[in-house]
Design a protein around this motif. Structure first.
Motif, PDB file in Angstrom:
ATOM      1  N   ILE A  31      39.220  17.396  48.865  1.00 30.31           N
ATOM      2  CA  ILE A  31      39.073  17.838  47.476  1.00 30.31           C
ATOM      3  C   ILE A  31      40.200  18.779  47.100  1.00 30.31           C
ATOM      4  O   ILE A  31      40.741  18.718  45.988  1.00 30.31           O
ATOM      5  CB  ILE A  31      37.696  18.502  47.291  1.00 30.31           C
ATOM      6  CG1 ILE A  31      36.578  17.473  47.546  1.00 30.31           C
ATOM      7  CG2 ILE A  31      37.565  19.084  45.882  1.00 30.31           C
ATOM      8  CD1 ILE A  31      35.185  18.069  47.547  1.00 30.31           C
ATOM      9  N   GLN A  32      40.592  19.657  48.026  1.00 30.51           N
ATOM     10  CA  GLN A  32      41.679  20.601  47.762  1.00 30.51           C
ATOM     11  C   GLN A  32      42.977  19.864  47.434  1.00 30.51           C
ATOM     12  O   GLN A  32      43.761  20.291  46.578  1.00 30.51           O
ATOM     13  CB  GLN A  32      41.898  21.502  48.977  1.00 30.51           C
ATOM     14  CG  GLN A  32      43.028  22.510  48.831  1.00 30.51           C
ATOM     15  CD  GLN A  32      42.747  23.551  47.764  1.00 30.51           C
ATOM     16  OE1 GLN A  32      41.671  24.120  47.721  1.00 30.51           O
ATOM     17  NE2 GLN A  32      43.705  23.789  46.890  1.00 30.51           N
ATOM     18  N   GLY A  33      43.196  18.736  48.077  1.00 30.30           N
ATOM     19  CA  GLY A  33      44.419  17.978  47.849  1.00 30.30           C
ATOM     20  C   GLY A  33      44.394  17.137  46.593  1.00 30.30           C
ATOM     21  O   GLY A  33      45.392  16.483  46.256  1.00 30.30           O
ATOM     22  N   SER A  34      43.273  17.121  45.880  1.00 29.72           N
ATOM     23  CA  SER A  34      43.160  16.346  44.646  1.00 29.72           C
ATOM     24  C   SER A  34      43.550  17.210  43.458  1.00 29.72           C
ATOM     25  O   SER A  34      43.133  18.365  43.355  1.00 29.72           O
ATOM     26  CB  SER A  34      41.710  15.850  44.465  1.00 29.72           C
ATOM     27  OG  SER A  34      41.296  15.082  45.579  1.00 29.72           O
ATOM     28  N   ARG A  35      44.315  16.654  42.567  1.00 27.01           N
ATOM     29  CA  ARG A  35      44.782  17.410  41.397  1.00 27.01           C
ATOM     30  C   ARG A  35      43.734  17.353  40.295  1.00 27.01           C
ATOM     31  O   ARG A  35      43.841  16.598  39.326  1.00 27.01           O
ATOM     32  CB  ARG A  35      46.109  16.834  40.907  1.00 27.01           C
ATOM     33  CG  ARG A  35      47.236  16.968  41.932  1.00 27.01           C
ATOM     34  CD  ARG A  35      48.539  16.375  41.416  1.00 27.01           C
ATOM     35  NE  ARG A  35      49.606  16.508  42.394  1.00 27.01           N
ATOM     36  CZ  ARG A  35      50.846  16.057  42.213  1.00 27.01           C
ATOM     37  NH1 ARG A  35      51.146  15.425  41.077  1.00 27.01           N
ATOM     38  NH2 ARG A  35      51.756  16.222  43.152  1.00 27.01           N
ATOM     39  N   ILE A  36      42.702  18.144  40.474  1.00 29.14           N
ATOM     40  CA  ILE A  36      41.573  18.109  39.546  1.00 29.14           C
ATOM     41  C   ILE A  36      41.120  19.534  39.220  1.00 29.14           C
ATOM     42  O   ILE A  36      41.460  20.489  39.924  1.00 29.14           O
ATOM     43  CB  ILE A  36      40.398  17.293  40.125  1.00 29.14           C
ATOM     44  CG1 ILE A  36      40.103  17.722  41.580  1.00 29.14           C
ATOM     45  CG2 ILE A  36      40.712  15.819  40.119  1.00 29.14           C
ATOM     46  CD1 ILE A  36      38.871  18.530  41.749  1.00 29.14           C
TER      47      ILE A  36
END
Length: 424
Positions: free
Chosen positions: A113-118
């Protein structure tokens, strides 16, 4: 909705679905003829403009993974965004991350999740049947400036004790969250849908992990009420938790009434699934079909009444399927009656059988809490001998063969064991 990641929790063991979840995850159980339960969450995502989806499986994930594939039926086979399956894993220090609850499952995938640009994370349960425009809930979440938003819907008061029950104030702020209360103070049930700000989620889950809190509904959300601004978003449409045999059967039966409360034919909320090429339904000269869903590849020469048939089901002349659900590649021989039953894939119901007969509603001796409403369930690959009579609330295990029956009369509440099969 490019700033939103949907995370679908799909690891449920599904004990309350008896043999239907014997060798498959609950979200992979067939539903409504041609679908699987998880299709509804996946379709809701793409219909809401959310194209970054992660699925967290755990229990018996083979059929679920095979069904999802690369996400093509839901237009999720893409480079940017798309679908990702996040399995339990062994870390570099040899620790096995087998998830003990919904919150723990997400915690162990925070790196992804941390690596997702959201900006926001939409958490969904993969075992509920409904259609919903998530973008409206996300809009509400942002307008309320909420830290967390919980999807809620009204349920009948007599069923409220089965759910996580939410109490809201006049501003839709969550003031209480009680998991399966004996005496509910509200009939607003949590839908298992949560929106978190990305950084809020990280903070809550780090704290929950250190304190040993493992589940969102029973622990994390109730604990967060005093610390965060949590709002409840009211969903007005159809929603059903199909985690029990009775609820699953009823949700299927809801589809065959004259004016169904759940409309599968609305083009704006169309449910997508993995489809297999099959010929059209073939109806014989003396066949009779009424108030039923009959999928492609079926051949109907007998009678089908108020039932749901998956692809490639064969009902011979003289057979009658009533108030029942029949999964893929099952045959019902001539003279057989299948009444108020659920028949799994690749079964054979011998000629003259009567499944679900009599007025005895004795609960099943092995699963009295799950099989007690008169529905009989037949496991995948079972073959039932000619002339067999099976009462109500019975369970026939996967892989049972004709030679496994020592009698042709199975009383209500009985179970018949057999050889396990591993195809779902």
């Amino acid at each position: 909705m490019k700033k939103v990641l949907a995370v679908i929790l799909a690891g449920g063991e599904g004990k309350r679905l008896s043999v239907l979840a014997h060798d498959r995850a609950k979200p992979a159980v067939p539903f409504g003829g041609k679908y699987r339960i998880i299709d509804f969450a996946l379709s809701n995502c793409i219909n809401s403009g959310i194209n970054a989806v992660a699925v967290i499986p755990q229990y018996n994930p083979r059929s679920l993974a095979r069904h999802i594939g690369v996400g093509k039926p839901w237009d999720l086979d893409r480079v940017a965004g798309g679908i990702t399956l996040l399995y339990p894993f062994v870390s570099t220090n040899g620790e096995m991350h087998w998830y003990k609850g919904t919150a723990e499952a997400v915690y162990h995938n925070l790196e992804f999740i941390q690596g997702s640009r959201i900006d926001e994370v939409l958490l969904l349960s993969g075992d509920h049947v409904y259609t919903m425009h998530y973008e409206e809930m996300i809009k509400f979440h942002r307008q309320q400036r909420a830290d967390i938003t919980v999807g809620v819907t009204e349920v009948p008061w007599h069923e409220a004790s089965r759910f996580g029950i939410v109490s809201l104030d006049d501003n839709n702020k969550v003031v209480a969250f009680d998991e399966k209360p004996a005496q509910p103070k509200s009939n607003l049930a949590s839908m298992g849908i949560y929106i978190f700000g990305k950084h809020i989620l990280f903070g809550i889950l780090e704290d929950a992990h250190h304190r040993g809190l493992q589940d969102f509904g029973s622990q994390v959300i109730p604990d967060a009420i005093a610390k965060y601004h949590i709002c409840g978003y009211r969903h007005q449409g159809y929603w059903r938790d199909v985690g029990t045999i009775e609820a699953y059967w009823q949700a299927n039966m809801d589809l065959v009434v004259d004016l169904p409360p759940f409309n599968l034919y609305d083009p704006e909320t169309g449910v997508k699934t993995l489809s297999v090429d099959m010929p059209p339904v073939k109806v014989g000269p003396r066949a009779q079909i009424s108030r039923s869903l009959v999928s492609n590849g079926c051949i109907i020469n007998g009678q089908v009444t108020s039932s749901v048939l998956s692809p490639h089901v064969y009902v011979e002349e003289g057979a009658h399927v009533i108030d029942s659900i029949v999964f893929h590649d099952t045959s019902v021989a001539g003279g057989a009656v299948v009444e108020r039953s659920i028949i799994d894939k690749e079964c054979y119901i011998g000629s003259g059988c009567w499944i679900g007969c009599g007025d005895d509603y004795t609960p099943n001796k092995d699963e009295p809490d799950y099989l007690n409403c008169g529905i009989t369930v037949i496991g995948i690959g079972a073959r039932l001998p000619q002339g067999l009579r099976v009462g109500r609330n019975c369970k026939i295990d996967p892989g049972v063969k004709e030679t496994d029956f020592s009698t042709l009369s199975i009383p209500s509440g009985s179970s018949v064991g057999g050889i396990e099969v591993l195809r779902a």
